[in-house]
Design a protein around this motif. Sequence first.
Motif, PDB file in Angstrom:
ATOM      1  N   MET A 120       0.844  -1.186   0.000  1.00 48.42           N
ATOM      2  CA  MET A 120       0.000   0.000   0.000  1.00 48.42           C
ATOM      3  C   MET A 120       0.881   1.238   0.000  1.00 48.42           C
ATOM      4  N   VAL A 121       0.594   2.187  -0.862  1.00 48.03           N
ATOM      5  CA  VAL A 121       1.391   3.395  -0.995  1.00 48.03           C
ATOM      6  C   VAL A 121       0.673   4.550  -0.326  1.00 48.03           C
ATOM      7  N   ARG A 122       1.362   5.269   0.577  1.00 52.77           N
ATOM      8  CA  ARG A 122       0.744   6.414   1.226  1.00 52.77           C
ATOM      9  C   ARG A 122       0.509   7.531   0.238  1.00 52.77           C
ATOM     10  N   ARG A 123      -0.496   8.370   0.547  1.00 58.19           N
ATOM     11  CA  ARG A 123      -0.786   9.526  -0.298  1.00 58.19           C
ATOM     12  C   ARG A 123       0.104  10.666   0.155  1.00 58.19           C
ATOM     13  N   THR A 124       1.001  11.097  -0.723  1.00 54.87           N
ATOM     14  CA  THR A 124       1.872  12.220  -0.420  1.00 54.87           C
ATOM     15  C   THR A 124       1.972  13.093  -1.647  1.00 54.87           C
ATOM     16  N   THR A 125       2.593  14.232  -1.475  1.00 56.34           N
ATOM     17  CA  THR A 125       2.722  15.179  -2.583  1.00 56.34           C
ATOM     18  C   THR A 125       4.145  15.163  -3.095  1.00 56.34           C
ATOM     19  N   MET A 126       4.304  15.007  -4.389  1.00 56.93           N
ATOM     20  CA  MET A 126       5.625  15.096  -5.008  1.00 56.93           C
ATOM     21  C   MET A 126       5.643  16.287  -5.940  1.00 56.93           C
TER      22      MET A 126
ATOM     23  N   ALA B  83      16.952   5.909  -8.916  1.00 53.44           N
ATOM     24  CA  ALA B  83      16.170   6.034  -7.687  1.00 53.44           C
ATOM     25  C   ALA B  83      15.032   7.040  -7.862  1.00 53.44           C
ATOM     26  N   GLN B  84      15.297   8.137  -8.567  1.00 48.66           N
ATOM     27  CA  GLN B  84      14.258   9.146  -8.783  1.00 48.66           C
ATOM     28  C   GLN B  84      13.116   8.608  -9.650  1.00 48.66           C
ATOM     29  N   ALA B  85      13.443   7.769 -10.606  1.00 48.60           N
ATOM     30  CA  ALA B  85      12.393   7.171 -11.441  1.00 48.60           C
ATOM     31  C   ALA B  85      11.466   6.310 -10.582  1.00 48.60           C
ATOM     32  N   TYR B  86      12.023   5.603  -9.615  1.00 43.54           N
ATOM     33  CA  TYR B  86      11.185   4.823  -8.694  1.00 43.54           C
ATOM     34  C   TYR B  86      10.385   5.747  -7.785  1.00 43.54           C
ATOM     35  N   GLN B  87      11.039   6.780  -7.258  1.00 41.49           N
ATOM     36  CA  GLN B  87      10.361   7.713  -6.350  1.00 41.49           C
ATOM     37  C   GLN B  87       9.185   8.409  -7.022  1.00 41.49           C
ATOM     38  N   ALA B  88       9.296   8.686  -8.312  1.00 39.15           N
ATOM     39  CA  ALA B  88       8.210   9.357  -9.032  1.00 39.15           C
ATOM     40  C   ALA B  88       6.920   8.548  -8.969  1.00 39.15           C
ATOM     41  N   LYS B  89       7.038   7.215  -8.917  1.00 38.72           N
ATOM     42  CA  LYS B  89       5.869   6.344  -8.832  1.00 38.72           C
ATOM     43  C   LYS B  89       5.563   5.918  -7.394  1.00 38.72           C
TER      44      LYS B  89
ATOM     45  N   ILE C 193      14.873   9.797  -0.567  1.00 39.71           N
ATOM     46  CA  ILE C 193      16.179   9.665  -1.215  1.00 39.71           C
ATOM     47  C   ILE C 193      17.134  10.655  -0.552  1.00 39.71           C
ATOM     48  N   ILE C 194      18.291  10.175  -0.121  1.00 39.45           N
ATOM     49  CA  ILE C 194      19.354  11.023   0.426  1.00 39.45           C
ATOM     50  C   ILE C 194      20.623  10.757  -0.371  1.00 39.45           C
TER      51      ILE C 194
ATOM     52  N   ALA D 168      18.504  15.861  -0.450  1.00 42.92           N
ATOM     53  CA  ALA D 168      17.449  14.853  -0.305  1.00 42.92           C
ATOM     54  C   ALA D 168      16.160  15.301  -0.968  1.00 42.92           C
ATOM     55  N   SER D 169      15.281  14.318  -1.193  1.00 43.88           N
ATOM     56  CA  SER D 169      13.918  14.566  -1.646  1.00 43.88           C
ATOM     57  C   SER D 169      13.022  13.481  -1.075  1.00 43.88           C
ATOM     58  N   GLY D 170      11.726  13.813  -0.915  1.00 44.63           N
ATOM     59  CA  GLY D 170      10.781  12.846  -0.399  1.00 44.63           C
ATOM     60  C   GLY D 170      10.424  13.102   1.056  1.00 44.63           C
ATOM     61  N   PRO D 171       9.767  12.155   1.707  1.00 47.79           N
ATOM     62  CA  PRO D 171       9.315  12.340   3.082  1.00 47.79           C
ATOM     63  C   PRO D 171      10.465  12.657   4.039  1.00 47.79           C
ATOM     64  N   GLN D 172      10.311  13.705   4.806  1.00 49.08           N
ATOM     65  CA  GLN D 172      11.263  14.171   5.822  1.00 49.08           C
ATOM     66  C   GLN D 172      12.603  14.609   5.235  1.00 49.08           C
TER      67      GLN D 172
END
Length: 579
Positions: free
Chosen positions: A1-7, A360-366, A372-373, A444-448
């Motif tokens: 399950m993927v959390r709903r977040t904003t990219m 890694a960014q291609a995975y993060q986009a989905k 990512i740090i 970094a990018s993404g949560p926290q």
Amino acid sequence: MVRRTTMVAAAGALALGGLAIGSAVQAVSPGFTDDRSANLSSAINSEKPRNVILLIGDGTDDSIITAARNYELGAKGRFALDELPFTGAMTTFGLKTGPNPDDYPINYVSDSAPTASGWSTGKKTVDSRISQGPSASDTTPGTDYDTVLEKYKLQGKRTGNVSTAEITDATPAAAGAHINLRACQGPADMANCTAAKKSNNGKGSIAEQLVDNKIDVLLGGGKQRYTQATDAGPTVLDYAKSDKLKYNVVENKDALDSVKTLDNGPILGLFTSGNMTPRYQPLVATAAGAGGPDTTCQTANRGTQPSLADMTDKAIKLLDNDKGFFLQVESAMIDKQEHASDICGAIGDVVELDSALKVAQAYQAKHPDTLIIVTGDHAHSTQIVGNGAGTTEGATGATGGKATTTLKTFDGDPMTVAYSTAPPNAPGASTSQSHTGSQIRVAASGPQAANVTGTIDQTDLFATMLGRTPSKVATPATPPTPAAPSARPALAVVADKKISAKALKTKGLRVSTSASAATSVKITLLKGSKVLATRNLGSAGGTAYLRARGSVKGAVKVVVTATGPGGSTSKTRSSAVTR
């Protein structure tokens, strides 16, 4: 399950208006024009990450990043790692052994063992120590500290550890092993780690501990450590493949490509006996000055070894699951080639690091619940210095350094780098440049991801990767002004104008691109209407080498297309293939 977040797209993409890439650069700023506050605000996500991808450039500080950028993209270019939305500075000091456990002396210039242990455990330690606390002497074990990888493993998440060094080297070892000296990599290397030997009821060598920790994906060099006999008799490799651990061993890119699942057991990839081959052939600095204004780096033959991007892509695909994963990826040869005063080798692995980041960014986009740090472990000895031409000093040669090298950059201009922490190599001898104690970059990018901003210590990454208690992010009182319609991507392209047929098959035609307002960049090499090769790059473009199979002669055409929300932009370049 993927959390709903904003990219959101990384802020600060390169503005290309009026920029002539690969020739004389016009006197315009390479920076941005619009205020970035809204983009940065919307990129903040205080939720805990489900997945964590930590990318390490060993020995990577701003100096080697700048040198690599100048060479590969030009002074106004930007790597993907330059465009991450949150960036900070990170201190890397360690401790020294001593008799007083309440007051160990500070070590301002650390090696990779305590620095990697710092982010892995959240605690400081001494040189050569692997995820274990300080003590009175090098050979006296300290207290084992739990690592991020081990904590995530206990939570039921999958774990991965990838490196272009021996997988038992200090940085990958710190993720999943505990020992008093980093040199104790295999069972035959344990002379100064006797308390850790399995025959003494210890945890064993680093090679043994990594597989005992049942890390799901282990990829890198260092087969020589796994062919050593354990205290019990069989080799570590046989032990890893036993019914107890059930590791599947792969030893080349094709074998790695064939792995599709972890259902049959974890994966151990050992692609060389020692360290993996850097992207570029060596160019070693000398006292007299190596290279020159027309010198460029030459691609090395890596045989059947996968690239760092290949290993990162496979690791992510195997680790991806509903519970989440932790993956550490190290581009190790930056450090090792800086030790060797080899600028091309170091530059090549910065490019490898950036390529792995794009995967890694291609995975993060989905999967936007992925943190990512990107950072290093410590600073190093590479410096960009004046080369005499056009300097205010009016010098005729390099303006500093015990050993120097000069390269022709992407801009077409000479860049001189210097090494001064050790004497230049003498005939028949070898010296090693040293680490330095400067703070280094972290992005970094993404949560926290916002937790990396400002000046932090590398031990702070430990809590961020595990997920800090989320804070409440204030909502702006006034909604931001609606964005203007998306602009078409801006695109700059340079390609080799001439290449031999042999070089086209082995090295490939060099095509360098830089894009803004794009989500993807595609390069196609054509002979008439026949497609010879294609490459897909990330949103900022980059440098690619297109190889053609079979015999090709005469004119070929390079078509580069940048696609984004505002449409697409294409540019064409011609090259001649000679015998």
